[in-house]
Design an enzyme around this catalytic site. Sequence first.
Site, PDB file in Angstrom:
ATOM      1  NE  ARG A 173      -3.535  -2.175   3.063  1.00  0.00           N
ATOM      2  CZ  ARG A 173      -3.482  -3.739   3.538  1.00  0.00           C
ATOM      3  NH1 ARG A 173      -1.838  -3.780   3.933  1.00  0.00           N
ATOM      4  NH2 ARG A 173      -3.878  -4.049   3.445  1.00  0.00           N
ATOM      5  CE  LYS A 178      -6.359  -1.202   5.074  1.00  0.00           C
ATOM      6  NZ  LYS A 178      -8.137  -1.324   4.830  1.00  0.00           N
ATOM      7  CG  HIS A 192      -5.197   0.647  -4.561  1.00  0.00           C
ATOM      8  ND1 HIS A 192      -4.739   0.785  -3.206  1.00  0.00           N
ATOM      9  CD2 HIS A 192      -5.959   0.071  -4.229  1.00  0.00           C
ATOM     10  CE1 HIS A 192      -5.774  -0.778  -2.151  1.00  0.00           C
ATOM     11  NE2 HIS A 192      -6.563  -0.912  -3.187  1.00  0.00           N
ATOM     12  NE  ARG A 244      -3.483  -3.686  -1.740  1.00  0.00           N
ATOM     13  CZ  ARG A 244      -2.538  -4.361  -1.143  1.00  0.00           C
ATOM     14  NH1 ARG A 244      -1.191  -4.216  -1.172  1.00  0.00           N
ATOM     15  NH2 ARG A 244      -3.711  -5.637   0.427  1.00  0.00           N
ATOM     16  CG  HIS A 287      -5.655  -8.669   1.035  1.00  0.00           C
ATOM     17  ND1 HIS A 287      -5.948  -8.994  -0.767  1.00  0.00           N
ATOM     18  CD2 HIS A 287      -5.858  -7.507   1.384  1.00  0.00           C
ATOM     19  CE1 HIS A 287      -5.722  -8.338  -1.056  1.00  0.00           C
ATOM     20  NE2 HIS A 287      -5.637  -7.086  -0.265  1.00  0.00           N
ATOM     21  CE1 TYR A 299      -6.169  -7.051  -6.886  1.00  0.00           C
ATOM     22  CE2 TYR A 299      -5.934  -8.284  -5.314  1.00  0.00           C
ATOM     23  CZ  TYR A 299      -6.044  -6.997  -5.492  1.00  0.00           C
ATOM     24  OH  TYR A 299      -5.920  -6.152  -4.973  1.00  0.00           O
TER      25      TYR A 299
END
Length: 369
Positions: free
Chosen positions: A221, A245, A315, A318, A341, A350
Amino acid sequence: MSRPDRSTRALHQALPPALRDAVDDFAEHLSRVRNRSAHTVRAYVTDLVSLLDHAVRMGCVDLADLDLSVLRSWLARQRTTGAARTSLARRAASARAFSAWAHRAGLLPADVGAALASPRAHRELPTVLRADQAAALVEAPARRASLGTAPPATPRPGEAPTRQAPLGTAPPATPRPGEAPTRQAPLGTAPRSGAAEDTATVAVPLRDRVLLELLYATGVRVSEVCGLDVGDVDHARRVIRVFGKGGRERSVPYGVPAQRALDDWLRQGRPGLLGSHSGDALLLGARGGRLNPTTARQIVGGYAEAAGLPRTSPHGLRHSAATHLLEGGADLRAVQELLGHSSLASTQIYTHVSVERLRAAYRQAHPRA
């Protein structure tokens, strides 16, 4: 409590003291216990204040009065005011998270949000670059540096795009008699003079190149790449240590082109922008501080525009990295780990991108498509 917008702060202050304290305690829980980012806490607080304001209007005087009918009424009101499905899904998630926390904290007799259904968010397939387009983007700073030009900056929302000079030319500034025309600073730099300007002219394209290489090579990110310190790069193993995150740490590999860009930046670029407040930041802005994610987005968009590519963001790179990994045969679990993730469901989108490309190729090539 994280700083929401002015209208949310006004609604928060108008809540009864018990409800206001519940909002503050929940925000503290998200920040300190769940380790959520300030942006996430602000979004949850905004949703919760809206919910409790609606509950008060329906006659709830205490948190124990909150029930499923109030939650459903709140979501229905949001829908009538034009909220998108994605917004409704997020607000329902905020309500469920608060209800579960309040029940565990003894503020609610039951977890009333557990039975709250929400509309399924419509997930559009992300726009991705082809492999050759991604290569053209990450190589753009080197080509621009050889031509002595900078890419056009992407205008902010609401701003008119600035008119760009033709490739290889400077804006038509009229010098005074006997003065030489001034050189133009590269994208993302502050006005400099003399040797400082020459240093920035060399350093900024090297910084832009390593930014683009890392974004595409690792799929991290934009906040993660801007948060990298020099010590987070393991040159021997060619991996970077990323804090994603929730403060989750992971190691992400990168390839030889990114290693070359890193070597050039650390030897010839970073020392030219280094300042007293640079600290250990890997990527630096024009004034020597840590590169800001907003500036990084403008850099990516500017180079994509200059290269004639589809509108692209960090992004988008990404998305492109994940799609190209899967198309090259990478395991879905491995891609999930690389992207950071927490759920495999986030990575599975994806595979849909790859299937859509397969369908497009089939329709174009098969005689009975």
